[in-house]
Design a protein around this motif. Structure first.
Motif, short mmCIF file in Angstrom:
data_model
loop_
_atom_site.label_atom_id
_atom_site.label_comp_id
_atom_site.label_asym_id
_atom_site.label_seq_id
_atom_site.Cartn_x
_atom_site.Cartn_y
_atom_site.Cartn_z
N THR A 1 -16.62 13.13 -8.65
CA THR A 1 -15.97 13.39 -7.38
C THR A 1 -14.85 14.41 -7.57
N TYR A 2 -14.64 15.18 -6.54
CA TYR A 2 -13.54 16.15 -6.59
C TYR A 2 -13.06 16.43 -5.19
N GLU B 1 -13.17 15.87 0.35
CA GLU B 1 -13.55 15.20 -0.87
C GLU B 1 -15.07 15.24 -1.02
N TYR B 2 -15.51 15.48 -2.23
CA TYR B 2 -16.95 15.62 -2.49
C TYR B 2 -17.40 14.68 -3.59
N ILE B 3 -18.62 14.21 -3.45
CA ILE B 3 -19.23 13.45 -4.56
C ILE B 3 -20.63 14.00 -4.77
N ASN B 4 -20.93 14.37 -6.02
CA ASN B 4 -22.25 14.92 -6.32
C ASN B 4 -22.94 14.10 -7.39
N TYR B 5 -24.22 13.89 -7.19
CA TYR B 5 -25.00 13.16 -8.19
C TYR B 5 -25.73 14.14 -9.09
N MET B 6 -25.85 13.76 -10.33
CA MET B 6 -26.41 14.68 -11.31
C MET B 6 -27.92 14.82 -11.18
N SER C 1 -11.65 12.58 5.08
CA SER C 1 -10.48 11.79 4.67
C SER C 1 -10.96 10.53 3.98
N PRO C 2 -10.10 9.98 3.14
CA PRO C 2 -10.51 8.87 2.28
C PRO C 2 -10.94 7.61 3.04
N ASP C 3 -10.57 7.50 4.31
CA ASP C 3 -10.98 6.28 5.00
C ASP C 3 -12.36 6.40 5.65
N GLN C 4 -12.98 7.58 5.49
CA GLN C 4 -14.34 7.73 6.03
C GLN C 4 -15.35 7.46 4.93
N PRO C 5 -16.57 7.13 5.31
CA PRO C 5 -17.63 7.08 4.30
C PRO C 5 -18.12 8.51 4.01
N PHE C 6 -18.73 8.68 2.86
CA PHE C 6 -19.29 10.00 2.56
C PHE C 6 -20.51 10.25 3.45
N ARG C 7 -20.61 11.51 3.93
CA ARG C 7 -21.85 11.91 4.59
C ARG C 7 -22.61 12.77 3.60
N GLN D 1 0.86 -1.18 0.00
CA GLN D 1 0.00 0.00 0.00
C GLN D 1 0.90 1.23 0.00
N PRO D 2 0.32 2.39 -0.33
CA PRO D 2 1.12 3.62 -0.20
C PRO D 2 1.61 3.75 1.26
N PHE D 3 2.85 4.22 1.41
CA PHE D 3 3.44 4.29 2.75
C PHE D 3 2.60 5.11 3.72
N ASN D 4 1.90 6.11 3.18
CA ASN D 4 1.09 6.96 4.05
C ASN D 4 0.03 6.17 4.82
N ASN D 5 -0.55 5.17 4.14
CA ASN D 5 -1.58 4.37 4.81
C ASN D 5 -1.01 3.68 6.04
N TYR D 6 0.22 3.15 5.88
CA TYR D 6 0.83 2.46 7.01
C TYR D 6 1.15 3.45 8.12
#
Ligand code: HEM
Lengths: 382, 709
Positions: free
Chosen positions: B428-429, B440-445, B463-469, B49-54
């Protein structure tokens, strides 16, 4: 004199005789394959056709080597064909036609398998504890029915998957639910084989126990997770390799499971528990060795087939994916077991314990990896 | 093989005992065990994995320790390779050590065996024949031949020993299987990353870090030539583009591998089943040979790789290849939304910006935005033309037999209500502020239905390890988010909310015929409530109640404030309509629900963490494929090894070596003995069969026969 000599020589041969029923069986198999090639050949690729063609001599040889297999395969095929006929190409008929709904649709057949596995286990235990030949015999009959119902269920399920959609149809060895049915069928058959070879029904109580556990899991998985639903294949699984890799693997798993249960019986018997009701220690030891040998041989093949498949699907024959790695661990475990026995001449309780513990390793490789570790083996996450 | 004699005399004592050790069974078994345990480690921790994850997982103390132990790529660390090397050595020496005795054994018939040693065999029997020596020998010979034995005869002192054997291949199995293990290990090492590591250690290759924008600018020190015999890397190609290098991941950076051809992606296909599972990934590529300039088309699919000039291309994955998105920008800054609208950073002109404006974005590229006096960068990371989701999954409520009934029938149907629904395109952006912090954002059309109401879904995570709210913005009767934005602005903007409070109090006064001073107090209450609400939504109101109201009254006060908020929200909506030149509307159950939903999502929007909501208006999808390119010279070795391994294992386990000795004495006595290398239970049975048949054949009367138990 000449003739007497011939018969004498023939009698000492180890191989079973090749009778008219064997010929008939081979011809039926060949005819079935020929029909399948004729009717569906254009939907198969070259490898699938090759596998189909190779299945004929393999099944014929197996039926010749172990006679009851002929009746078993023909009966399952006949019942499956009846089911196909009853469906008339419409899935809804599973709920409308009595025979389908309560006997030969895939889910029902698998339920019958589950029920008869439990009954068979109970019968073997009763037979062993009460020293009753009747119950032992019933155990055998029920085990045959269970294997037959499971195998028929798989065949019918195969057909049903094509009724959902021609692009959905696939052989039912593609997810955890399906391979548990496969495991149940293969392990039961393997047990029945050794039962007839060693002419003793006394191991049934133990071996059927592990099969019952598998069925228990299967039912839980189906009732609480709806795992029985036929799912289409994701691209990585769309490969002819699956058809041979998975069954080979489950011959291995089944054999290892069986050796562990025989090992458990050995340990009890050697401690004086149930000793008079179990086969002799030598027989148990020998069955354990036979099971691990066949398991190891097939597990070797399965792992190699898996590597060949991985090379095609993921571009690398070995990449230390957790599932692969655990397969290697299982393999190393039994390789060590065989070395201990064959080169060190080790026998007895140590090997029996080892076989029993081996089941934990095998179960982890089979189930635990899917539950606790993440990796590429996408199917059957819990 | 209990006590194999050493194959040759090693020179010194030390070398000899080392050789003894390395080739011993004890050592082999220890190695197999150690290898198994070492393999477990790598499965417990996700590898590579990327070192940051560790770093996140283990913290700054353990991270470097584990790194030193190589726990992030166990299977290519020195210690793991060392175990493999020892296995190779041990197996190799084991073969050497057993070669002579085993080969000798395979050839030998042991026709010099003496009577006493035959009698010592576990399986041994005696008889007596009245046939003459010639006939007895001839019949024995015929019997042995007919049963697949090869025989060597040793006549001595008028006696004749026939030493017969079969299944010598069992020994060959040992060489096949153990030799195969060596082949497989060597092949595997060639294809692993050991060769690359060696090159890195010897040569002056430099690993690249970060993103590479122009491949042609990468210096040769970070490239591997076409001649490189072994590699595995990824080739990323957007539709309509080409690539001629593969990217190899090395440690935490990368190297570029030149390919002997150019791959152009014409079109990428992804098909789905109606249930939403992927059905097919395929890349239509054009391969152009760099030397000959010839080109051809081919489709690469999962499970259907393409091999050209020794390089095999596999369908590994796919990504967005730079889809073009047209976005409407809705400001979430009160006041700005109505009066000024969002603005693209390039345009500094405040006065003439419309209330929402369109921007063009490209996936995998960044877009600068300026809002509320702040600089932001929107980094567009992905676009999906559709999303299939499971909706309304319910567990079955049936019990007992009814439950079993549900499980009968075909495997096709689902017992629980479950439907798959395509909820439309999404993108997503990451929005990065001036200090570098990003969410991080995710929008539906398109709006999604929930319980008969429609919402635009806007997801956010820190952060990427969370689910989107998800922020659920209720859509208006025209199906747009405009009403909500206008309402929100009227509710939160200081100038407008004063007017909202006034109207709310006036309405209440008319409806409930309040006295003017009560109305005045109500207006003030509404004012303060709105002001509190505009800080952190319901959180602020809750905090206020907790601080100032005694426990016993909290519930009453809360419901009173909620009533105020709902009333003012209605007024805010009406005010917004008026300002947009629209007529007020009558409150219906549906509209009241809209106001309630709006209020809830206005409160949620306080935690959205972005000054804008980006709405997808239209798109033009561009896909990209990721192919894996490999050259694996070890593959033939591994495959050959695998074949030999299977043959060897079957030979060892299933070919039984049997030696049958028949001693025909001059006085008519017969001595038979059988030995086998795998003393299974059936050996006795085997022997009995041969004994009975042969004795019969020789018209022998059984003398004392040692019954094998
Ligand atoms: C990954 C490594 C290894 C594997 C998978 C492996 C596998 C096997 C297998 C399957 C058998 C057959 C057992 C049987 O006949 O039932 C066997 C036998 C044997 N192995 Fe290994 N082996 C390995 C390494 C070694 C090593 C390092 C040695 C050296 C000490 C060794 C020495 C032997 C010997 C002496 C036999 C008995 C052969 C005979 O009597 O026919 N093995 N091995």
């Amino acid at each position: 004199m000449e003739i007497a000599q011939k018969t004498l020589l023939a009698k000492t041969s180890r191989l079973p005789a090749f009778g008219p029923f064997d010929v008939l069986f081979a011809l039926i198999l060949a005819a079935g394959a020929a029909y399948a090639l004729h009717a569906f050949g254009e939907y198969m690729d070259i490898y699938e056709r090759a596998i189909l063609v190779c299945t004929v001599p393999a099944a014929a040889a197996f039926g010749w080597y172990w006679k009851p297999m002929r009746v078993f395969l023909l009966a399952c095929a006949a019942v499956a064909l009846i089911a196909v006929g009853l469906y008339q190409g419409q899935l809804v008929r599973a709920d409308e036609v009595f025979l389908l709904k309560y006997f030969v649709s895939s889910q029902t057949a698998i339920m019958w398998m589950s029920a008869t596995v439990f009954l068979s286990t109970a019968a073997y235990w009763l037979g062993m504890l009460a020293r009753s030949t009747f119950f032992e015999r019933s155990g055998t009959v029920l085990a045959w029915i269970a294997a037959g119902a499971g195998f028929t269920g798989m065949l019918v399920r195969w057909y049903e998957s094509y009724l959902i959609g021609t692009d959905v149809g696939h052989i039912p060895v593609s997810n955890l639910y399906e391979v548990f049915v496969l495991f149940t069928v293969l392990t039961t058959l393997m047990y029945l084989f050794y039962e007839s070879r060693y002419a003793t029904r006394r191991m049934g109580a133990f071996v059927m126990l592990v099969i019952s556990a598998a069925v228990g899991f299967l039912l839980w998985y189906s009732f609480s997770r709806d795992a029985h639903e036929i799912q289409p294949l994701i691209p990585a699984l769309q490969s002819y390799w699956m058809k041979i890799h998975v069954p080979a693997n489950f011959i291995g798993y089944g054999a290892f499971a069986m050796s562990a249960m025989v090992g458990a019986a050995y340990l009890l018997a050697s401690k004086g528990i149930l000793t008079s009701r179990l086969p002799s220690l030598q027989v148990l030891d020998d069955v354990m060795y036979r099971a691990i040998s066949i398991g190891f041989a097939f597990f070797t093949i399965a792992t190699i087939l898996g590597a060949l498949w991985a090379a095609e699907a993921w571009g690398t024959y070995w990449q230390w994916d957790p599932k692969e790695t655990w397969a290697l661990i299982v393999w190393l475990n039994y390789a060590t077991w065989l070395h201990m026995r064959l080169t060190k001449g080790l026998r007895g309780a140590v090997l029996a314990w080892w076989a029993l513990i081996g089941l934990l390793v095998t179960t982890f490789a089979f189930l635990g990896v899917n539950m606790y570790l993440s990796g590429l083996h996408s199917y059957g996450s819990l | 093989m209990k006590n194999p004699a050493p194959a040759r005399r090693p020179r010194s004592q030390a070398a000899s005992s080392l050789y003894e050790l390395l080739s011993s069974m004890r050592f082999a078994i220890a190695l197999l065990t150690v290898l198994a345990i070492a393999s477990v480690i790598g499965t417990l921790l996700q590898q590579n994995q990327p070192f940051n994850n560790y770093l996140n997982q283990f913290g700054p103390f353990w991270f470097p320790m584990f790194q030193m132990l190589g726990l992030y790529n166990v299977y290519s660390t020195g210690w793991f390779l060392a175990i493999l090397a020892f296995l190779l050595l041990s197996t190799g020496l084991c073969i050497v050590r057993h070669a002579r005795p085993m080969l000798h054994d395979m050839r030998a018939f042991r026709e010099t065996a003496r009577e006493t040693s035959l009698r010592a065999f576990h399986l041994c029997a005696e008889g007596r024949t009245s046939l003459d020596a010639e006939t007895a020998a001839a019949r024995t010979r015929a019997y042995l031949a007919a049963n697949g034995f090869r025989t060597r005869e040793n006549p001595r002192d008028g006696d004749l020993l026939l030493a017969a054997k079969q299944g010598s291949w069992s020994r060959a199995g040992y060489f096949l299987a153990h030799g195969a293990i060596i082949l497989i290990c060597v092949g595997g090492l060639l294809d692993g990353n050991l060769p690359l590591k060696l090159r890195m250690a010897l040569g002056n290759k430099q690993v690249l870090h970060g993103e590479v924008s122009d491949v042609s600018q990468v210096p040769p020190t970070s490239r591997l030539g076409e001649g490189n015999a072994t590699f595995r890397g990824n080739v990323f190609i957007p539709e309509g583009k080409s690539a001629s290098v593969a990217v190899l991941n090395v440690d935490d950076g990368m190297l570029l591998q030149d390919l002997p051809f150019i791959v152009s992606l014409d079109k990428f296909h992804v098909d789905f089943y109606p249930t939403g599972q992927p059905k097919r990934f395929a890349s239509d590529v054009i391969i152009t040979d760099r030397d000959s300039g010839k080109s051809f088309r081919h489709t690469i699919e999962v499970n259907k790789p393409l091999t050209y000039r020794g390089v095999t291309l596999y369908q590994a994955s796919f990504e967005d290849g730079g889809s073009r998105l047209r976005l409407a920008v809705h400001s979430l800054v009160p006041g700005e939304a109505q009066e000024e609208g969002g603005r693209h950073a390039d345009h500094g002109d405040h006065a003439s910006v419309p209330e929402s404006r369109l921007v063009e974005a490209v996936v995998n590229e960044a877009l600068p935005l300026a809002y509320d006096g702040q600089q932001y960068t929107a980094e567009f990371t992905d676009f999906r033309p559709f999303n299939v989701e499971t909706v309304g999954q319910q567990a079955s409520t049936a019990t007992g037999l009814a439950r079993l009934q549900q499980h009968l029938g075909s495997g096709a149907k689902s017992r629980s209500e479950r439907t798959m629904k395509n909820v439309g395109p999404s993108f997503t952006y990451r929005l990065r502020d001036a200090s570098g912090q990003a969410r991080e954002y995710i929008n539906y059309m398109v709006p999604t239905e929930q319980d008969g109401r429609w919402y635009a879904l806007a997801g956010m995570r820190e952060s990427p390890d969370q689910p989107f709210r998800f922020l659920r913005i209720p859509t208006d009767e025209a199906g747009t988010v405009d009403a909500w934005f206008a309402l929100r602005n009227a509710l939160l903007d200081p100038k407008l909310r004063a007017e909202v409070a006034r109207r709310y109090a006036r309405g209440a006064q008319q409806r409930e015929s309040l006295r003017p001073d009560s109305a005045q107090r109500l207006e003030e209450t509404a004012q303060r409530t709105l002001q509190l609400f505009s800080e952190q939504g319901f959180d602020s109101l809750g905090g206020f109640i907790e601080k100032t109201v005694p426990q016993a009254d909290r519930e009453n006060v809360a419901s009173a404030l909620l009533k105020v908020m709902e009333g003012t929200t209605w007024e805010a909506w009406m005010l917004a309509r008026e300002r947009a030149g629209e007529k007020p509307v009558e409150p219906t159950a549906q509209r009241i629900q809209f106001v309630r939903d709006s209020l809830a999502s206005v409160s949620d929007s306080m935690h959205y963490g972005s000054p804008v909501y980006l709405q997808l208006v239209s798109f033009e999808q561009v896909q990209a494929t990721v192919l894996q390119a490999t050259r694996s010279p070890g593959k033939p070795l591994v495959y050959l090894g695998s074949l030999l391994l299977v043959m060897g294992v079957f030979a060892m386990l299933y070919v039984r070596e049997r030696r049958l000795f028949v001693l025909l004495k001059a006085d008519g006595r017969i001595l038979m003995a059988l030995s086998t290398n795998r003393q299974g239970l059936d050996a006795g049975e085997q022997f009995a069969r041969h004994r009975d048949a042969l004795m019969n054949h020789l018209d022998a009367t059984a003398a004392q026969r040692d019954e094998p138990q």
